[in-house]
Every structure is written in C-alpha cells, then in structure tokens.
Motif scaffolding. Structure first.
Motif, PDB file in Angstrom:
ATOM      1  N   UNK A 182      38.902  51.966  73.607  1.00 37.86           N
ATOM      2  CA  UNK A 182      38.404  52.817  72.522  1.00 37.86           C
ATOM      3  C   UNK A 182      39.275  52.627  71.276  1.00 37.86           C
ATOM      4  N   UNK A 183      38.714  52.876  70.129  1.00 35.91           N
ATOM      5  CA  UNK A 183      39.503  52.848  68.898  1.00 35.91           C
ATOM      6  C   UNK A 183      40.097  54.240  68.710  1.00 35.91           C
ATOM      7  N   UNK A 184      41.409  54.283  68.527  1.00 31.73           N
ATOM      8  CA  UNK A 184      42.057  55.564  68.258  1.00 31.73           C
ATOM      9  C   UNK A 184      42.766  55.441  66.924  1.00 31.73           C
ATOM     10  N   UNK A 185      42.533  56.379  66.041  1.00 28.37           N
ATOM     11  CA  UNK A 185      43.091  56.257  64.693  1.00 28.37           C
ATOM     12  C   UNK A 185      42.446  55.045  64.046  1.00 28.37           C
ATOM     13  N   UNK A 186      43.247  54.181  63.496  1.00 31.71           N
ATOM     14  CA  UNK A 186      42.661  52.971  62.911  1.00 31.71           C
ATOM     15  C   UNK A 186      43.281  51.730  63.535  1.00 31.71           C
ATOM     16  N   UNK A 187      43.742  51.907  64.778  1.00 35.13           N
ATOM     17  CA  UNK A 187      44.415  50.794  65.447  1.00 35.13           C
ATOM     18  C   UNK A 187      43.600  50.230  66.605  1.00 35.13           C
ATOM     19  N   UNK A 188      43.790  48.939  66.840  1.00 34.85           N
ATOM     20  CA  UNK A 188      43.344  48.371  68.111  1.00 34.85           C
ATOM     21  C   UNK A 188      44.472  48.672  69.085  1.00 34.85           C
TER      22      UNK A 188
ATOM     23  N   UNK B 230      39.393  48.350  56.871  1.00 34.77           N
ATOM     24  CA  UNK B 230      38.440  49.409  56.504  1.00 34.77           C
ATOM     25  C   UNK B 230      37.007  48.943  56.741  1.00 34.77           C
ATOM     26  N   UNK B 231      36.782  47.649  56.493  1.00 39.57           N
ATOM     27  CA  UNK B 231      35.428  47.107  56.668  1.00 39.57           C
ATOM     28  C   UNK B 231      34.946  47.257  58.108  1.00 39.57           C
ATOM     29  N   UNK B 232      35.901  47.293  59.043  1.00 42.01           N
ATOM     30  CA  UNK B 232      35.559  47.447  60.463  1.00 42.01           C
ATOM     31  C   UNK B 232      34.764  48.737  60.660  1.00 42.01           C
ATOM     32  N   UNK B 233      35.248  49.803  60.032  1.00 47.43           N
ATOM     33  CA  UNK B 233      34.628  51.115  60.251  1.00 47.43           C
ATOM     34  C   UNK B 233      33.302  51.251  59.520  1.00 47.43           C
ATOM     35  N   UNK B 234      33.198  50.583  58.350  1.00 44.65           N
ATOM     36  CA  UNK B 234      31.929  50.696  57.641  1.00 44.65           C
ATOM     37  C   UNK B 234      30.838  49.930  58.388  1.00 44.65           C
ATOM     38  N   UNK B 235      31.274  48.856  59.075  1.00 43.55           N
ATOM     39  CA  UNK B 235      30.277  48.037  59.790  1.00 43.55           C
ATOM     40  C   UNK B 235      29.936  48.620  61.165  1.00 43.55           C
ATOM     41  N   UNK B 236      30.832  49.459  61.677  1.00 44.41           N
ATOM     42  CA  UNK B 236      30.664  49.920  63.059  1.00 44.41           C
ATOM     43  C   UNK B 236      29.546  50.955  63.215  1.00 44.41           C
ATOM     44  N   UNK B 237      28.696  50.646  64.150  1.00 45.84           N
ATOM     45  CA  UNK B 237      27.745  51.677  64.561  1.00 45.84           C
ATOM     46  C   UNK B 237      28.365  52.277  65.806  1.00 45.84           C
ATOM     47  N   UNK B 238      28.244  53.568  65.951  1.00 47.05           N
ATOM     48  CA  UNK B 238      28.872  54.246  67.087  1.00 47.05           C
ATOM     49  C   UNK B 238      28.394  53.679  68.424  1.00 47.05           C
ATOM     50  N   UNK B 239      27.237  53.062  68.400  1.00 46.41           N
ATOM     51  CA  UNK B 239      26.703  52.566  69.663  1.00 46.41           C
ATOM     52  C   UNK B 239      27.035  51.110  69.946  1.00 46.41           C
ATOM     53  N   UNK B 240      27.649  50.458  69.006  1.00 51.13           N
ATOM     54  CA  UNK B 240      27.872  49.022  69.189  1.00 51.13           C
ATOM     55  C   UNK B 240      29.325  48.702  69.514  1.00 51.13           C
TER      56      UNK B 240
ATOM     57  N   UNK C 200      38.016  43.091  68.009  1.00 46.83           N
ATOM     58  CA  UNK C 200      39.238  43.113  67.206  1.00 46.83           C
ATOM     59  C   UNK C 200      39.443  41.695  66.668  1.00 46.83           C
ATOM     60  N   UNK C 201      39.569  41.577  65.362  1.00 48.10           N
ATOM     61  CA  UNK C 201      39.690  40.235  64.765  1.00 48.10           C
ATOM     62  C   UNK C 201      41.012  39.582  65.123  1.00 48.10           C
ATOM     63  N   UNK C 202      41.992  40.400  65.503  1.00 45.34           N
ATOM     64  CA  UNK C 202      43.298  39.835  65.823  1.00 45.34           C
ATOM     65  C   UNK C 202      43.373  39.330  67.261  1.00 45.34           C
ATOM     66  N   UNK C 203      42.975  40.188  68.237  1.00 44.48           N
ATOM     67  CA  UNK C 203      43.162  39.795  69.641  1.00 44.48           C
ATOM     68  C   UNK C 203      41.848  39.494  70.371  1.00 44.48           C
ATOM     69  N   UNK C 204      40.743  39.851  69.764  1.00 42.85           N
ATOM     70  CA  UNK C 204      39.449  39.545  70.367  1.00 42.85           C
ATOM     71  C   UNK C 204      38.950  40.578  71.364  1.00 42.85           C
TER      72      UNK C 204
END
Lengths: 158, 114
Positions: free
Chosen positions: B75-81, B90-100, B104-108
């Motif tokens: 799960x995402x907690x705060x703004x960390x992987x 920030x773009x991660x959260x704008x693109x995220x749908x709660x159902x999808x 993580x772009x860093x670790x996959x």
C-alpha cells in the motif's frame, strides 16, 4: 534465537488487545473473534486477509501446542504494526491441539509482511518459555483482568 | 480495491508463509519451539489454487517481482513507496485511480492506495 527482556515482552501487551472471556467455541470462530477485536482497535486494515492467512497457517500444522495454549501467528500486508493479542476461554476450545486437549489460552502474534520474522519469533520463543512454568500457566488459566495478566507475565520464579 | 488485487495480496501472504517454512533457519526455530510444520503440501496447493484465480498478466508481473523482493505489492502510505522508501512524484497521485495498481518508478513494486 534472540531472547527478550520480560519488560520488552510485556510492552507488546495492551489492555485493548485482551479478551478475557472469549465467546467463541470453535477454532475458526475463535480466530475470527480475535482478529475482529484487533480490527476494532485499528490494528488491521482488512480482517479477511488475516483470517485467511491464519487459516492457511493452521493448515501447515496446528498452532495449538498443548497444555491448553495456542499461538496463532503470521505475517500479512493487512497488519499495520506488530501486534500481540491475548485471549482466554474459561471452558476451552477444540483447537486441534497437539496433545488433543482443549485450548484455553491464545496468544495471537501478527507482524506486517514488510518486516522480518525476528521479532515475532522472539516473542513466540519467550511466551512458549513462560508457559513451561506450571505455576505461571495455572495463573494464566484463571486470569480475568489486565493488571493481573501483566503481574503474571512479570513475576519471576513462578 | 479490485478483487484481483485482493487475490494478489492474499497470494503474497501465502508466499511469505511458504518462504518462511522453506527457510531452514526459520523452520528450525519454529520446530524447536514445538510447532509441527507438516502441511507444506497443503499450503502449496492453496497457493496454486489461488494463483489460478489471478489474471495471467498480473500474476506474471507479480512473480517476476518476487524473484527480487519478498514484498512485491504494497500500500502507499504518505507519499512513499514503502518498498524502497523513495518519495513518489506528485504526478503519481494525480494519475492514480483508487482502483488501479501502479508501479513504483524506482523499484518496480506494485502499489495501491488503501
């Protein structure tokens, strides 16, 4: 295996995570009642994941080690932080214990998936050591409140 | 959360349990404490049954990740992987749908918002 100070062990117990009078009389419903209790206290994000995980753990081999005590345990993504729940059933429950007797005391130990198993194994080890002491075990069978539970866990040479 | 994501989380819980039992040090510790670990085949069967319910592409993605990580979905907690502890953009959260599920772009690792 790492050993643990008694005070450290006791720090994992909280009054909110104790059930001194379990209502359930069957194995699965005991697990469900304990997990629900943790969920009510916001330690679990999803009860179903934990119940399923504990059910799978029991299929590996019963965590009812005998002498009236069981140690259901495991790790799941749905656990927010390492949690220990104590539960007691005065009448006892058929928990498929290794000695075939009913189980009266339950120590549920749950850890998050992203943490190692070291701490929960240390807790398990310490608790299993405690119940080897007959006087302590006898006191635990009778315990009905949190201060008494802490006292029993703290007391040495019982 | 979608059912398929729930299945994946349950699968991960099972995989962690199986890994622990197969780990010689952990299983030796558990056995020395008195636990009988005789049902590994039952666990493996439950795992295989569960895996069959996960959509193939998602399962393959998950299994590829588990070759590198014990915890592949988080799960995402705060703004960390919480897998690699890198701050998510920030773009991660704008693109995220709660159902999808997101990656993580860093670790996959697979990430979801609880």
């Amino acid at each position: 295996m790492k050993s643990m100070e008694a005070s450290k062990l006791i720090s994992f117990f909280e009054e909110d995570f104790c059930i001194f009078h379990l209502r359930s009389r069957k194995k699965m419903s005991v697990l469900t009642e304990m997990v629900h209790h943790l969920a009510l206290n916001n330690r679990i994000s999803d009860e179903q994941f934990i119940i399923e995980m504990l059910k799978n753990r029991e299929s590996l081999g019963s965590t009812g080690l005998g002498n009236g005590v069981a140690f259901p345990h495991g790790r799941s993504l749905a656990i927010k932080e390492l949690s220990v729940l104590f539960a007691r059933s005065a009448s006892g429950v058929d928990f498929d214990a290794l000695d075939g007797k009913t189980t009266k005391l339950f120590f549920l130990i749950l850890a998050p998936s992203d943490k190692g198993s070291d701490t929960y194994l240390a807790i398990l080890s310490e608790l299993i050591g405690l119940i080897q002491k007959p006087a302590k075990l006898k006191s635990l069978y009778e315990v009905t409140d949190f201060p008494s539970l802490v006292k029993i866990l703290e007391e040495k040479d019982q | 959360m979608k059912d398929e994501h729930r299945l994946l989380i349950a699968l991960q819980d099972l995989d962690i349990m199986i890994k622990e039992v197969k780990d010689k040090v952990t299983s030796r510790e558990l056995q020395s404490l008195g636990f009988k670990l005789t049902g590994l085949n039952e666990l493996q069967d439950a795992r295989d049954k569960l895996a069959k319910k996960v959509p193939r592409a998602l399962l393959q993605r998950y299994e590829k990740l588990t070759q590198h990580y014990t915890v592949a979905i988080l799960p995402v907690t705060g703004s960390l992987c919480l897998g690699c502890f890198v701050k998510l953009p920030t773009s991660f959260f704008s693109a995220v749908s709660r159902n999808e599920l997101q990656t993580c772009e860093n670790c996959g690792r697979l990430l979801y918002i609880p």
